[in-house]
Design a protein around this motif. Structure first.
Motif, mmCIF file in Angstrom:
data_model
loop_
_atom_site.group_PDB
_atom_site.id
_atom_site.type_symbol
_atom_site.label_atom_id
_atom_site.label_comp_id
_atom_site.label_asym_id
_atom_site.label_seq_id
_atom_site.Cartn_x
_atom_site.Cartn_y
_atom_site.Cartn_z
ATOM 1 N N ARG A 53 0.824 -1.207 0.000
ATOM 2 C CA ARG A 53 0.000 0.000 0.000
ATOM 3 C C ARG A 53 0.858 1.257 0.000
ATOM 4 N N TRP A 54 2.055 1.168 0.594
ATOM 5 C CA TRP A 54 2.884 2.364 0.773
ATOM 6 C C TRP A 54 4.110 2.393 -0.106
ATOM 7 N N LEU A 55 4.633 1.236 -0.447
ATOM 8 C CA LEU A 55 5.930 1.152 -1.101
ATOM 9 C C LEU A 55 5.791 1.045 -2.619
ATOM 10 N N SER A 56 6.423 1.960 -3.332
ATOM 11 C CA SER A 56 6.425 1.913 -4.805
ATOM 12 C C SER A 56 7.072 0.616 -5.263
ATOM 13 N N GLY A 57 6.419 -0.066 -6.193
ATOM 14 C CA GLY A 57 6.931 -1.349 -6.667
ATOM 15 C C GLY A 57 8.339 -1.254 -7.221
ATOM 16 N N SER A 58 8.674 -0.145 -7.866
ATOM 17 C CA SER A 58 9.993 -0.007 -8.474
ATOM 18 C C SER A 58 11.096 0.121 -7.430
ATOM 19 N N GLN A 348 21.191 2.514 -15.161
ATOM 20 C CA GLN A 348 21.247 2.089 -13.769
ATOM 21 C C GLN A 348 20.839 3.247 -12.856
ATOM 22 N N ASP A 349 20.176 2.893 -11.769
ATOM 23 C CA ASP A 349 19.774 3.880 -10.773
ATOM 24 C C ASP A 349 20.674 3.728 -9.554
ATOM 25 N N CYS A 350 21.665 4.599 -9.469
ATOM 26 C CA CYS A 350 22.610 4.580 -8.354
ATOM 27 C C CYS A 350 22.381 5.778 -7.446
ATOM 28 N N LEU A 351 21.144 6.288 -7.479
ATOM 29 C CA LEU A 351 20.729 7.410 -6.641
ATOM 30 C C LEU A 351 19.689 6.973 -5.623
ATOM 31 N N HIS A 352 18.614 6.331 -6.104
ATOM 32 C CA HIS A 352 17.568 5.861 -5.200
ATOM 33 C C HIS A 352 17.985 4.539 -4.567
ATOM 34 N N TRP A 353 17.296 4.197 -3.473
ATOM 35 C CA TRP A 353 17.685 3.044 -2.660
ATOM 36 C C TRP A 353 16.641 1.936 -2.718
ATOM 37 N N CYS A 354 17.108 0.693 -2.574
ATOM 38 C CA CYS A 354 16.186 -0.416 -2.360
ATOM 39 C C CYS A 354 15.510 -0.224 -1.005
ATOM 40 N N LEU A 355 14.246 -0.609 -0.929
ATOM 41 C CA LEU A 355 13.507 -0.626 0.331
ATOM 42 C C LEU A 355 12.955 -2.024 0.562
ATOM 43 N N PRO A 356 13.108 -2.583 1.787
ATOM 44 C CA PRO A 356 13.781 -2.025 2.960
ATOM 45 C C PRO A 356 15.236 -1.718 2.633
ATOM 46 N N GLY A 357 15.801 -0.743 3.376
ATOM 47 C CA GLY A 357 17.177 -0.385 3.087
ATOM 48 C C GLY A 357 17.633 0.835 3.852
ATOM 49 N N VAL A 358 18.544 1.559 3.247
ATOM 50 C CA VAL A 358 19.236 2.665 3.915
ATOM 51 C C VAL A 358 18.284 3.745 4.456
ATOM 52 N N PRO A 359 17.233 4.156 3.719
ATOM 53 C CA PRO A 359 16.340 5.179 4.279
ATOM 54 C C PRO A 359 15.684 4.779 5.602
ATOM 55 N N ASP A 360 15.585 3.476 5.883
ATOM 56 C CA ASP A 360 15.062 3.052 7.186
ATOM 57 C C ASP A 360 15.961 3.580 8.307
ATOM 58 N N THR A 361 17.262 3.576 8.067
ATOM 59 C CA THR A 361 18.197 4.089 9.068
ATOM 60 C C THR A 361 18.022 5.583 9.257
#
Length: 370
Positions: A53-58, A348-361
């Motif tokens: 519901r919250w997380l973008s599939g990409s 390649q996307d070397c700017l955005h992060w996989c979720l779960p991942g770094v933004p959780d921190t």
């Protein structure tokens, strides 16, 4: 290596007292930016297969062709103190009858989605209400999506919202009647959204950075304005100077508003690093590492590597949420070449992060300071 901070008057932040992992006391005064990444098999904080519901599939790398997920099992360990363990119930209690707002670019949206997943544990919750209309966050006529999102956890009356403002300055069409009109970037004015809704916000998290380049200005037809007129200052024609001017301007404005709203806490998140190797996003740049550069490395510097934001908040009531150096060590945690649908030709996307991942921190550091 990039460096990191406590900036006096508005730096690394003051966390609340409490008990961390293993019953260790949490320091009341901690530079959370100093430390290292450690393996924690109790990670991640939510499932990469869930939180639909919250997380973008990409951004949900578990749904892509990626097969290595060790990046999900790292936890940030500050050097001289414990980081308060994130708990959903504690967060909602702490934010009861309050609103937390992220205002910034797509990295701000990632932090917003991360927090929504952390609060819900990635599970469906029936007591979450879409309240975007209360903040004007509705799809405009002819638009494809709203300029942000707002959701309320009904049991505690806690609202979490995100508003898209990639440059943190007010932008207005020069000729509102012309769809092809250039757009005035009023570097000395905060986004109209903040001017209108700041009184409803209790915790504000700002960010900007990656949209300050010639390509973005040209594509968006942005024209620099100061004092209500087109700027003729040669210094502001340099994009990095225009960005710095805006960062200082919005910090100065929001700092001037804090006496009116004494319960308002404001954080400016430092820039999230890029990890393109061998080129940029459109010239063959890549980030194919699976073993993070963080292995065996520790951030020990006192000063932030995001000098623009650190200098802007110094001496103000705005706190620096410094995530730059700790995120710089996580080059393996980006979206990279992975997509939901295989596309070998995709950049390649070397700017955005996989979720779960770094933004959780980033959100754990935020939680420890609100």
């Amino acid at each position: 290596m990039l460096v990191v901070p406590i900036v006096s008057g508005g730096g690394g932040g003051v966390g609340g007292g409490g008990v961390g992992k293993g019953g260790v006391s949490i320091s009341l005064d901690c530079n959370y930016a100093k430390g290292k990444w450690v393996i924690d098999n109790h990670r991640p904080l939510y499932s990469g297969f869930g939180c639909k519901r919250w997380l973008s599939g990409s951004w949900a790398c578990r749904l892509t062709q990626r097969t290595d997920f060790a990046y999900e099992n790292l936890r940030w360990q500050p050097k001289d103190c414990e980081l308060e363990e994130f708990q959903r119930s504690k967060f909602l209690t702490r934010m009861q009858h309050k609103t937390l707002a992220f205002v910034g670019d797509s990295l701000g949206r990632q932090q917003f989605q991360s927090l929504m997943c952390m609060i819900t544990g990635g599970e469906e919750m029936q007591n979450v209400e879409d309240v975007g209309i209360e903040y004007g966050l509705v799809k405009p006529e002819g638009g494809t999506h709203p300029h942000g999102y707002a959701y309320r956890f009904i049991t505690t009356n806690t609202t979490i919202l995100y508003y898209w403002s990639s440059t943190l300055c007010d932008t207005q069409p020069i000729d509102p009647t012309d769809p092809e009109s250039d757009v005035a970037m009023h570097l000395d004015q905060p986004p109209a959204f903040l001017q209108k809704y700041l009184h409803k916000i209790h915790v504000l998290v700002l960010n900007t950075g990656h949209h300050w380049n010639r390509g973005k200005l040209k594509a968006n037809r942005w024209v620099i304005y100061i004092n209500g007129v087109r700027s003729t200052e040669k210094e502001l024609a340099m994009i990095w100077r225009a960005k710095n001017f805006t960062v200082h301007s919005v910090v100065s404005w929001v700092n001037s508003q804090i006496p009116k709203y004494p319960n308002l806490k404001v954080f400016f998140r430092s820039i999230s690093p890029r990890h393109f190797v061998g080129g940029d996003w459109d010239t063959g740049g890549s980030c194919n590492n699976t073993t993070p550069m963080s292995v065996g490395k520790e951030i020990l510097e006192e000063e932030s590597s995001d000098l623009s934001v650190a200098s802007a908040v110094k001496g103000t009531a705005v706190k620096l949420l410094d995530i730059t150096a700790l995120s710089q060590l996580r080059d393996e945690a980006h979206l990279s070449r992975f997509r939901m649908t295989p596309n070998p030709a995709a950049v390649q996307d070397c700017l955005h992060w996989c979720l779960p991942g770094v933004p959780d921190t980033w959100n754990e550091l935020l939680f420890a300071q609100i």
